[in-house]
Design a protein around this motif. Structure first.
Motif, PDB file in Angstrom:
ATOM      1  N   GLU A 192       0.958  -0.982   0.149  1.00 33.61           N
ATOM      2  CA  GLU A 192      -0.177  -0.231  -0.219  1.00 33.61           C
ATOM      3  C   GLU A 192       1.318   1.836  -0.032  1.00 33.61           C
ATOM      4  O   GLU A 192       0.420   2.834  -0.197  1.00 33.61           O
ATOM      5  CB  GLU A 192      -1.547  -0.270   1.448  1.00 33.61           C
ATOM      6  N   LYS A 193       1.918   1.404   0.253  1.00 36.61           N
ATOM      7  CA  LYS A 193       2.722   2.171   0.507  1.00 36.61           C
ATOM      8  C   LYS A 193       3.462   2.636  -1.090  1.00 36.61           C
ATOM      9  O   LYS A 193       4.029   3.612  -2.345  1.00 36.61           O
ATOM     10  CB  LYS A 193       4.115   2.233   0.943  1.00 36.61           C
ATOM     11  N   LEU A 194       3.532   1.416  -2.099  1.00 37.70           N
ATOM     12  CA  LEU A 194       3.815   1.999  -3.908  1.00 37.70           C
ATOM     13  C   LEU A 194       2.757   2.572  -4.476  1.00 37.70           C
ATOM     14  O   LEU A 194       2.349   2.599  -5.549  1.00 37.70           O
ATOM     15  CB  LEU A 194       3.351   0.452  -3.982  1.00 37.70           C
ATOM     16  N   ASP A 195       2.665   3.828  -3.778  1.00 36.96           N
ATOM     17  CA  ASP A 195       1.739   5.184  -4.351  1.00 36.96           C
ATOM     18  C   ASP A 195       2.743   5.607  -5.113  1.00 36.96           C
ATOM     19  O   ASP A 195       3.293   6.509  -4.493  1.00 36.96           O
ATOM     20  CB  ASP A 195       1.036   5.792  -3.714  1.00 36.96           C
ATOM     21  N   ILE A 196       2.039   6.708  -6.550  1.00 35.32           N
ATOM     22  CA  ILE A 196       3.095   7.130  -7.710  1.00 35.32           C
ATOM     23  C   ILE A 196       2.804   8.422  -7.066  1.00 35.32           C
ATOM     24  O   ILE A 196       1.540   8.938  -7.015  1.00 35.32           O
ATOM     25  CB  ILE A 196       2.418   6.547  -8.631  1.00 35.32           C
ATOM     26  N   LEU A 197       3.970   9.169  -6.666  1.00 34.63           N
ATOM     27  CA  LEU A 197       4.003  10.480  -6.564  1.00 34.63           C
ATOM     28  C   LEU A 197       3.531  11.667  -7.847  1.00 34.63           C
ATOM     29  O   LEU A 197       3.992  11.030  -9.108  1.00 34.63           O
ATOM     30  CB  LEU A 197       4.773  11.573  -6.423  1.00 34.63           C
ATOM     31  N   ILE A 198       1.987  12.032  -8.823  1.00 34.12           N
ATOM     32  CA  ILE A 198       1.925  12.808 -10.001  1.00 34.12           C
ATOM     33  C   ILE A 198       2.124  13.953  -9.886  1.00 34.12           C
ATOM     34  O   ILE A 198       1.632  14.292 -10.830  1.00 34.12           O
ATOM     35  CB  ILE A 198       1.233  11.782 -10.111  1.00 34.12           C
ATOM     36  N   GLY A 199       1.738  14.419  -8.627  1.00 30.16           N
ATOM     37  CA  GLY A 199       1.812  16.063  -8.889  1.00 30.16           C
ATOM     38  C   GLY A 199       2.259  16.620  -7.352  1.00 30.16           C
ATOM     39  O   GLY A 199       1.739  16.064  -6.391  1.00 30.16           O
ATOM     40  N   SER A 200       2.681  17.819  -7.480  1.00 32.07           N
ATOM     41  CA  SER A 200       2.460  19.294  -6.364  1.00 32.07           C
ATOM     42  C   SER A 200       2.290  20.470  -6.773  1.00 32.07           C
ATOM     43  O   SER A 200       2.183  21.340  -5.524  1.00 32.07           O
ATOM     44  CB  SER A 200       4.119  19.056  -5.925  1.00 32.07           C
ATOM     45  N   ARG A 201       1.645  20.821  -7.073  1.00 32.54           N
ATOM     46  CA  ARG A 201       1.273  22.473  -7.900  1.00 32.54           C
ATOM     47  C   ARG A 201      -0.058  22.581  -7.630  1.00 32.54           C
ATOM     48  O   ARG A 201      -1.069  21.756  -8.766  1.00 32.54           O
ATOM     49  CB  ARG A 201       1.518  22.303  -8.894  1.00 32.54           C
ATOM     50  N   PRO A 202      -0.715  23.037  -6.728  1.00 36.95           N
ATOM     51  CA  PRO A 202      -2.564  23.763  -7.038  1.00 36.95           C
ATOM     52  C   PRO A 202      -2.376  24.433  -8.075  1.00 36.95           C
ATOM     53  O   PRO A 202      -1.407  24.714  -9.006  1.00 36.95           O
ATOM     54  CB  PRO A 202      -1.924  24.626  -5.692  1.00 36.95           C
ATOM     55  N   GLN A 203      -3.794  23.998  -8.148  1.00 36.33           N
ATOM     56  CA  GLN A 203      -4.183  24.959  -9.254  1.00 36.33           C
ATOM     57  C   GLN A 203      -4.388  26.094  -9.030  1.00 36.33           C
ATOM     58  O   GLN A 203      -5.179  26.629  -7.834  1.00 36.33           O
ATOM     59  CB  GLN A 203      -6.179  24.421  -9.520  1.00 36.33           C
ATOM     60  N   PRO A 204      -4.331  27.101 -10.740  1.00 31.20           N
ATOM     61  CA  PRO A 204      -4.078  28.565 -10.236  1.00 31.20           C
ATOM     62  C   PRO A 204      -5.688  29.286 -10.110  1.00 31.20           C
ATOM     63  O   PRO A 204      -6.566  27.995  -9.708  1.00 31.20           O
ATOM     64  CB  PRO A 204      -4.434  29.022 -11.335  1.00 31.20           C
ATOM     65  N   LYS A 205      -5.547  30.026  -8.954  1.00 30.21           N
ATOM     66  CA  LYS A 205      -6.483  30.466  -8.370  1.00 30.21           C
ATOM     67  C   LYS A 205      -7.661  31.393  -9.701  1.00 30.21           C
ATOM     68  O   LYS A 205      -7.069  31.701 -10.392  1.00 30.21           O
ATOM     69  CB  LYS A 205      -6.590  31.623  -6.728  1.00 30.21           C
TER      70      LYS A 205
END
Length: 469
Positions: A192-205
């Motif tokens: 369950e720790k094999l999750d893929i990190l795919i983003g860190s940027r918030p959507q523009p307001k």
């Protein structure tokens, strides 16, 4: 101990050129086919350029298959059977090269996308036998299809082009991993720790203050959804009918300062699949119908509609016989029983760094050629096909006639481990079957290694089998 010469010591300059040309084509195939669907697509592209027709086209035309005709059938875009019709009636049997085209990987779950502390992830479920700790911190790509409710399908491939982004599974930094380092390797990274990190940027307001307050929720996830919508016209619910596979983003490469090896993802079992395909394309029509069968799901027991346990192959042979005007239920049973097969799957290459798990006299070695396993299975040969001595003798004779380098092996010491192939399933028809393939280092790791010499000898051996078995 039976001594086998290193095949590299036997090659002429012409053979070395052939070897390198084959290795180049093989690397291209590996890069083009990192999933079972992609392998089938690439195989169809290759064989249609060689004059193959689909069985569907043959049926639609109403024509009857004759000796020398070349046809193929595809099952659910994940498995394929190719045939060159021989002079003898099909009920006399076929000469079959069978391999699998699925490989260990991470599969994206059906409801996978989530955000945690402003990081966006895809939840995964690993496929096949893997050492989970090997899949962290390596560049990964996303391959697959998204099937939409309107019947359209979107192809996904992210991470393979030079300017593509990649994704990855994070790992705990060594400075904080004291407790982690005390765990057994089996659980140091949990599934369950094999999750893929795919983003860190918030959507523009955007919008009013009230709309901005509402948009503050999971803004990184919302940004990922916006990217998927813009790129693939994909909604979050479309994950429900998607098949997305996470595989290493690395290309197939020459390995070793002497360039004697190939390092790539998915060589179990695409090294046998590709050399089997090359063999079928290289030999002219023979007395007996020749077949190359590439199947799915071997890594999880050959189950499902696209695995060897399905009726795909049997049904396809029935259709083939019908198109040749030779079908009856009894003729079909005879065709399967009278066939001879090489169940082409990889074997474990002897690794002196881990020599304690191997028995040297019965191990496969780099550079010693095509590997034959009389039996596989585990412990007391559980789950094994066990080939007849008479069949092995006939195979030995034809390989010697064609000057093919070969060796025999078991998968490690008795009671240490084991494994299986599709051989025992084909043997249920009563046909002669033996496991054969290429020795692999790092089997089931993200990047596996083979010897170019063994790849070359595998193709030679498969050609000899189709011509004389």
């Amino acid at each position: 101990m039976i001594q086998k010469d290193n095949a590299w010591n036997t090659y002429t300059e012409e053979q070395l050129e052939e070897l390198e040309a084959l290795a180049k084509r093989y690397r291209a195939f590996l890069d083009a086919g990192k999933t079972e669907r992609e392998c089938v697509t690439e195989t169809v592209r290759i064989v249609r350029a060689q004059g193959y027709r689909s069985l569907d086209e043959v049926r639609a035309s109403g024509s009857r298959l004759q000796a020398g005709d070349k046809v193929y059938a595809v099952g659910m875009e994940k498995t394929i059977a190719l045939f060159v019709i021989g002079e003898q009636p099909l009920e006399k049997g076929m000469r079959i090269l069978g391999a699998h085209i699925d490989s260990p990987r991470l599969d994206v779950k059906q409801d996978p996308l989530y955000e945690d502390t402003e990081l966006a992830y895809l939840d995964t479920h690993y496929y096949g036998g893997i050492k989970k700790y090997q899949w962290v911190t390596v560049p990964l790509a996303i391959h697959g299809v998204v099937a939409k409710k309107d019947g359209t399908k979107v192809q996904v491939c992210i991470g393979e082009k030079e300017d593509d982004p990649v994704v990855f599974v994070s790992d705990l930094l060594v400075h904080l991993s004291g407790e982690q380092m005390e765990k057994k390797a089996r659980v140091v990274i949990e599934g369950e720790k094999l999750d893929i990190l795919i983003g860190s940027r918030p959507q523009p307001k955007a919008g009013s203050a009230d709309e901005q307050d509402e948009a503050e929720k999971e803004t990184v996830k919302q940004n990922i959804l916006a990217i998927l919508k813009n790129t693939y016209n994909m909604e979050e619910e479309d994950f429900l009918s998607a098949e997305l596979e996470i595989v290493p983003a690395e290309k197939a490469r020459d390995c070793g300062l002497d360039r004697s090896m190939i390092m790539a993802y998915g060589q179990d079992d695409r090294v046998c699949a590709y050399t089997s395909l090359e063999a079928l394309l290289s030999v002219p029509a023979q007395e007996y119908t020749c077949c190359c069968l590439l199947v799915d799901k071997e890594e999880i027991g050959s189950v499902g509609a696209t695995g060897m346990q399905s009726r795909f192959f049997e049904n396809t042979v029935a259709e083939l016989m019908d198109c040749a005007g030779q079908y009856s239920e009894l003729a079909l049973r005879r065709a399967l029983k009278n066939s001879r097969m090489l169940s082409s799957d990889v074997s474990a290459a002897y690794d002196p760094l881990y020599g304690s798990v191997f028995e040297k006299k019965n191990s496969a070695y780099f550079g010693k050629g095509l590997v034959f396993n009389k039996f596989t299975g585990s412990r007391g040969k559980s789950g094994s096909n066990d080939a007849n001595a008479e069949y092995i003798a006939a195979i030995r004779a034809l390989l010697d006639r064609h000057k093919v380098a070969y060796q025999t092996a078991e998968l490690g010491k008795v009671d240490i481990g084991g494994g299986g192939t599709i051989a025992y399933i084909s043997a249920l028809y009563g046909m002669e079957v033996i496991d054969s393939g290429v020795a692999v280092l790092n089997m089931h790791a993200p990047m596996e290694v083979t010897s170019k010499a063994d790849v070359y000898e595998a193709k030679k051996g498969y050609c000899a089998f189709l011509m004389e078995a």
